[in-house]
Design an enzyme around this catalytic site. Structure first.
Site, PDB file in Angstrom:
ATOM      1  N   CYS B 138      -1.319  -4.114   0.636  1.00  0.00           N
ATOM      2  CA  CYS B 138      -1.771  -3.776   1.995  1.00  0.00           C
ATOM      3  C   CYS B 138      -2.662  -2.536   1.977  1.00  0.00           C
ATOM      4  O   CYS B 138      -2.186  -1.425   1.782  1.00  0.00           O
ATOM      5  CB  CYS B 138      -0.562  -3.540   2.897  1.00  0.00           C
ATOM      6  SG  CYS B 138      -1.018  -3.042   4.576  1.00  0.00           S
ATOM      7  N   CYS B 141      -2.086  -0.016   4.881  1.00  0.00           N
ATOM      8  CA  CYS B 141      -0.902   0.816   4.643  1.00  0.00           C
ATOM      9  C   CYS B 141      -1.178   1.890   3.592  1.00  0.00           C
ATOM     10  O   CYS B 141      -0.873   3.059   3.781  1.00  0.00           O
ATOM     11  CB  CYS B 141       0.269  -0.034   4.141  1.00  0.00           C
ATOM     12  SG  CYS B 141       0.531  -1.578   5.015  1.00  0.00           S
ATOM     13  N   ASP B 142      -1.716   1.476   2.455  1.00  0.00           N
ATOM     14  CA  ASP B 142      -1.729   2.347   1.283  1.00  0.00           C
ATOM     15  C   ASP B 142      -3.100   2.914   0.919  1.00  0.00           C
ATOM     16  O   ASP B 142      -3.191   3.853   0.127  1.00  0.00           O
ATOM     17  CB  ASP B 142      -1.172   1.582   0.069  1.00  0.00           C
ATOM     18  CG  ASP B 142       0.256   1.095   0.318  1.00  0.00           C
ATOM     19  OD1 ASP B 142       0.983   1.779   1.061  1.00  0.00           O
ATOM     20  OD2 ASP B 142       0.629   0.046  -0.232  1.00  0.00           O
TER      21      ASP B 142
END
Lengths: 321, 321
Positions: B138, B141-142
């Site tokens: 993701c 997200c990251d």
């Protein structure tokens, strides 16, 4: 050249510093977009004036002020530029948005409107004084605090009736105060609310005063619209559902009959690049959790809109900025 | 008579204890619905195996495990009955849902499916070992953790290309590893990704090993599909976008081509009273914030569905339970 000038537009301007706007700001800033957050008063939106919040996942029970401080801390940790100003108008020219803050105009490739909505008030004595201490405009938010107690509901439209059905499972007794002699809510909701055993309907009545002491609300004074006869109801809460007005007058796009901005599932309005999230949108539920999710979606889509626009505006040049 | 028997159905059974299911549980329990949460393994869903989360509003930077513990604490403070069991099938008979947990069947007036989805893995050495420490599925997200660093992306579909565009603004350089000689993503996305200056495309290549040490990922070994020639890429991260599979095999309703449950804006599926939230839904964005908002919406709507059903099931009796 200053960011926000016509030759150096922001990637995204976010209007409103409530949960929806702040969540959008975090997603936009983390995506390295040039973002500006514009807020007219103070961060937090409606939660800043909310007593206790117990339904935003991760915070079992928190005051509105405390939750706002967590949100502020989060935004500050990422470093989102914020301006305190009143937005008068948003217009779109040659693919760019112009956001009017008084004399000044700020340019942006995309705009996220997170300007909220305000519940209408009755304007009666005691109402403002006890907001958050017995006077509420949201049953989903505050209902559970009135378990086993008696409350008044004011209103007769869809929202009043839906919230009455919801509250009737929680509270001991409801007095539903309505100035007309019939409900305006849709038929199926009417049938359902009229069947509840613990609701007393006070037709052609209005609330005229909220009474209380240091502990909060202790009663509501109602009056017959025709008779002028007064009655004192001993209750611990009064829920007011006489309308909600979105702050969307400054923006020109498709709205529903109540003035709430219509969007698709990506939070994009009828104007490409113009997004709306939270209470100002025609959202299915006005809650912190929902606004926060919508803010995330809008920011990611705004990023895609900007990437698309860069291809058009700077064709031939590098697409990075 | 035990709750969940056919004569004493739950108001709502929530399947899955990730952010969407937990948020739904809180809203349902606060509305005084009879709720059962069913989880197959441990609470938290995908975040339980996530290293750091920085985009759920209110938690500036928190480990996945820590966020799960906040969520658990919240659910426990309200007291939501939870069962650890595997759901084999959901069926609907005469207006009631039957949820099969092995031999046992539990009845419910409504069901919220929050069963999540799992990103497909490559199945190469080092991949499982470094999940959350350099191996990610993701970018939203990251991505921000890889500012100014070099990363590998594996995949060539819509998701891989969208995430590559997103990541290209954050990271220093991307190696996009794709086993074919052309992208499968839609044309407009292809044009956009091919124009990014900091992406090197390794066509007809596959990743064969993730290398790392105590600090996390340090490199990725790739191999030419035709040539068998190996090359070592010195990177700090590898993002794998080779598909995502929803856990929806046990439920019969309208789904999209990927198996994700189709819903309306109230999270209701093609089967009245059956809701879906979070990653298992055809949601516009798979994020904690979005799941939490969707859970709130589904729970409130499930409550309305139950009120409606009570009118039908118990006509003549009191509508309260």
């Amino acid at each position: 050249m200053k960011r926000g000038d016509i030759m150096s537009p922001y990637d995204v301007v976010i209007i409103g510093g409530g949960p929806g706007g702040l969540s959008a700001a975090i997603y936009a800033a983390r995506a390295k977009m040039n973002v500006l957050l514009v807020e007219k008063a103070g961060l937090g939106g409606q939660i800043a004036i909310t007593d206790v919040i117990e339904n935003y996942l991760g915070f079992p029970s928190v005051s509105g002020a405390e939750l706002v401080s967590h949100f502020e801390e989060h935004v500050k940790s990422i470093g989102v530029p914020t301006r305190y100003a009143y937005v008068e108008k948003i217009s779109k020219e040659r693919g760019l948005f112009l956001v009017s803050l008084g004399e000044e105009k700020i340019s942006a490739k995309s705009v996220i409107v997170a300007s909220g909505a305000e519940p209408s008030r009755l304007g009666i004595p005691g109402e403002a004084e006890f907001i958050g201490r017995g006077v509420s405009t949201c049953a989903t938010c505050d209902g559970p605090f009135y378990r086993g107690r008696d409350v008044v509901i004011v209103g007769g439209g869809d929202t009043a009736v839906k919230e009455a059905i919801y509250l009737s499972r929680l509270v001991s007794k409801i007095y539903l105060v309505h100035r007309r002699d019939a409900l305006r809510a849709e038929k199926i909701l009417q049938e359902r609310v009229l069947a509840r055993p613990n609701i007393e309907f006070l037709w052609r009545h209005k609330a005229v005063e909220v009474k209380g002491d240091a502990t909060g609300v202790t009663g509501v004074e109602v009056e017959g619209v025709d008779t002028g006869k007064k009655r004192s109801l001993s209750v611990h809460g009064i829920f007011i559902f006489v309308g909600i007005v979105p702050n969307t007058g400054f923006v020109d796009c498709e709205k529903d009959s109540g003035g709430f901005i219509s969007t698709d599932e990506n939070m994009e309005s009828s104007v490409p690049g113009l997004f709306a999230v939270g209470d100002c949108r025609d959202t299915p539920l006005r809650q912190v959790a929902v606004s926060v999710g919508e803010g995330a979606i809008a920011a990611v889509r705004a990023g895609e809109h900007v990437a698309e626009l860069e291809g058009k505006l700077y064709s031939g040049k590098s697409a990075s900025n």
